[in-house]
Write an enzyme that holds these catalytic residues in place. Structure first.
Site, PDB file in Angstrom:
ATOM      1  N   ALA A 175      33.381  30.235  36.641  1.00 55.12           N
ATOM      2  CA  ALA A 175      33.717  29.774  35.625  1.00 55.12           C
ATOM      3  C   ALA A 175      32.439  28.791  35.343  1.00 55.12           C
ATOM      4  O   ALA A 175      31.842  28.105  36.259  1.00 55.12           O
ATOM      5  CB  ALA A 175      34.934  29.109  35.324  1.00 55.12           C
ATOM      6  N   SER A 176      32.036  28.713  33.968  1.00 55.92           N
ATOM      7  CA  SER A 176      30.590  27.972  33.553  1.00 55.92           C
ATOM      8  C   SER A 176      30.586  26.527  33.758  1.00 55.92           C
ATOM      9  O   SER A 176      29.822  25.789  33.848  1.00 55.92           O
ATOM     10  CB  SER A 176      30.176  28.451  32.187  1.00 55.92           C
TER      11      SER A 176
ATOM     12  N   GLU B 114      44.809  39.061  37.990  1.00 60.38           N
ATOM     13  CA  GLU B 114      45.871  37.888  37.763  1.00 60.38           C
ATOM     14  C   GLU B 114      45.560  36.948  36.602  1.00 60.38           C
ATOM     15  O   GLU B 114      44.895  36.377  36.335  1.00 60.38           O
ATOM     16  CB  GLU B 114      45.612  37.178  39.158  1.00 60.38           C
TER      17      GLU B 114
ATOM     18  N   CYS C  41      48.415  28.801  36.097  1.00 61.53           N
ATOM     19  CA  CYS C  41      48.929  30.127  35.586  1.00 61.53           C
ATOM     20  C   CYS C  41      50.534  30.124  36.126  1.00 61.53           C
ATOM     21  O   CYS C  41      51.574  30.709  35.399  1.00 61.53           O
ATOM     22  CB  CYS C  41      48.240  31.484  36.283  1.00 61.53           C
TER      23      CYS C  41
END
Length: 466
Positions: free
Chosen positions: A157-158, A229, A263
């Site tokens: 992720a950035s 996922e 999540c």
């Protein structure tokens, strides 16, 4: 171009990184393809030793890595330390069990033949990983795949570029060959091109359902295997014979872990009528007691949301649900302080079809539903597009297991919050994705399950040791 790492608790820039160019990307893919031929031939015992050293590297530098996570995405520092230790445990697990999980399976067939299935590496696997567990998610991909003889490309992720670089350093210091695990700092707009590259053999993604559909579509058009996922809106079912004190304690923890950004966090609390009022009163009180604040403080329970826009999205979902008729018992709006802080929030009387009913609330907001009985609880638990994890709370273990079997989910827990464990397969169904990570099932996702048939001639054996 450059990528800025920003502290969500203060809004300050942590560090600026140069984005990898197209030439850098091509070089990384070329190097990965070349080193695969070497890495796959390394005895698995040597690959396991490398993983053991990676675990040691994590433990030796635990404070550095934990502080980096907290600085880049706001995780409470105690949870950051726990995440580093869990990654080390993962390394230990596959350092001990990888060879066992990948040994040939002998399968009986004809009496004059030796038939078996071997598990062989396939090449370069691309991993597209999220920010919420910046070390754990990446290690959950990298460790079993490196053990299996594959090589990995990580597109992180950035907002966690420092973590991405640190993870690459862990494997390099552990003796992983150059190119066997590479972190690429590139934009999301480049992902389709990387997936389509002939040097990529498979793709795994942890992220939103929308991102999963996009990745699966691109990979599918190239006939490349994927493991996804995706999101979750896990039910937390409280039955009439539950230990309510335990359910409240674990429920609060399950909703607020990682400041609610998980999540597998419990998101929909489904409580039967007989214990609803008692549970709700205690749950609201416990949620309100949690300390929201500086994530570097050991006493903080809830830190900031990882980005300002993520907090704004959560607030929009909460406000829309309240406007449609829900009641907010605590929290319910951004905190009046510097940083992307959102307080623990509890919603009840949630209208059907509202965001808190149908969407994933990725932050410290709990949706509590009243249902008449066990059957209605199961029906409500399954009334969602998601199917990642689920839990049920009851003092009758047989009843709990019976209910757990009826959940439409990849994982189901009785009297325990949903969690990942290297010894057990992890993954979901429905819009929560497919495929499994961890354990034996996870290490076998990206291998060639090759059938080998050795025909004996004239009753002779093949000279191979059984």
């Amino acid at each position: 171009m450059s990528i800025e790492s920003t502290n969500p608790a203060t809004g300050e820039t942590v560090e600026t990184y140069e984005e990898d160019s197209s030439a850098d990307r091509d070089e990384a893919l070329e190097r990965a393809e070349a080193v695969f031929d070497e890495w796959r031939e390394v005895p698995i015992e040597d690959r396991q030793e490398m993983l053991a050293r990676a675990g040691e590297q994590l433990r030796e530098n635990e404070s550095t890595y934990a502080e980096l996570m907290t600085e880049e995405m706001g995780k409470p520092i105690a949870q950051s330390h726990a995440e580093v230790e869990k990654c080390a445990w993962l390394c230990d697990y596959y350092a001990e069990h990888a060879a066992e999980h990948l040994q040939d399976d002998r399968i009986a067939s004809e009496s004059d033949a030796r038939t078996l299935v071997s598990y062989e590496p396939i090449g370069t696997v691309l991993a597209i990983m999220p920010w919420n567990f910046p070390f754990w998610q990446a290690f959950r991909f990298a460790v079993p795949n490196l053990a299996a003889g594959n090589v990995g490309i990580l597109k992180h992720a950035s907002n966690v570029p420092g973590c991405a670089r640190a993870i690459e350093e862990v494997f390099r210091e552990a003796g992983c060959p150059e190119g066997a695990f590479t972190s690429l700092l590139i934009g999301s707009e480049e992902i389709d091109e990387v997936i389509a590259d002939d040097r990529i053999e498979a793709v795994t993604l942890t992220g939103s359902s929308g991102a999963g559909r996009s990745v699966a579509e691109t990979a599918g058009s190239e006939l490349k295997k994927t493991v996804l996922e995706l999101g979750g809106s896990d039910p937390f079912v409280v039955l009439d014979d539950a230990d309510l004190e335990l359910a409240v304690e674990k429920g609060t923890q399950a909703r607020l872990i990682n400041s609610g950004q998980s999540c597998i966090a419990a998101k929909r609390f489904i409580v039967v009528e007989d214990v609803y009022d008692e549970f709700l009163e205690a749950f609201v009180e416990r949620m309100d007691e949690q300390v929201v604040g500086d994530p570097t403080d050991e006493d903080t329970d809830v830190g900031p949301q990882a980005r300002e826009d993520l907090m704004e999205t959560l607030d929009e979902q909460v406000q829309e649900t309240v406007e449609q008729g829900a009641e907010c018992h605590v929290g319910g709006e951004p905190m009046d302080r510097e940083g992307a802080f959102y307080p623990p929030t509890v919603l009840t009387d949630i209208p059907e079809g509202s965001p808190a009913d149908r969407e994933e609330l990725f932050g410290p907001a709990a949706s509590v539903f009243r249902v008449p009985d066990e059957e209605a609880a199961i029906e409500k638990a399954n009334d969602t597009q998601f199917g990642l994890g689920a839990s049920v709370w009851t003092e009758d273990y047989a009843r709990g297991e019976r209910v757990a079997r009826r959940f439409e989910s990849g994982m189901a827990f009785v009297n325990e919050l949903v969690k990942s464990d290297p010894r057990l397969p992890f993954g979901g169904v429905k819009a929560s994705g497919y495929g499994r990570e961890l354990a034996e099932q996870g290490i076998r996702e990206f291998v060639n399950e090759k059938t080998i048939w050795v025909q004996h001639q004239n009753g002779e054996d093949d000279g191979l040791v059984e």
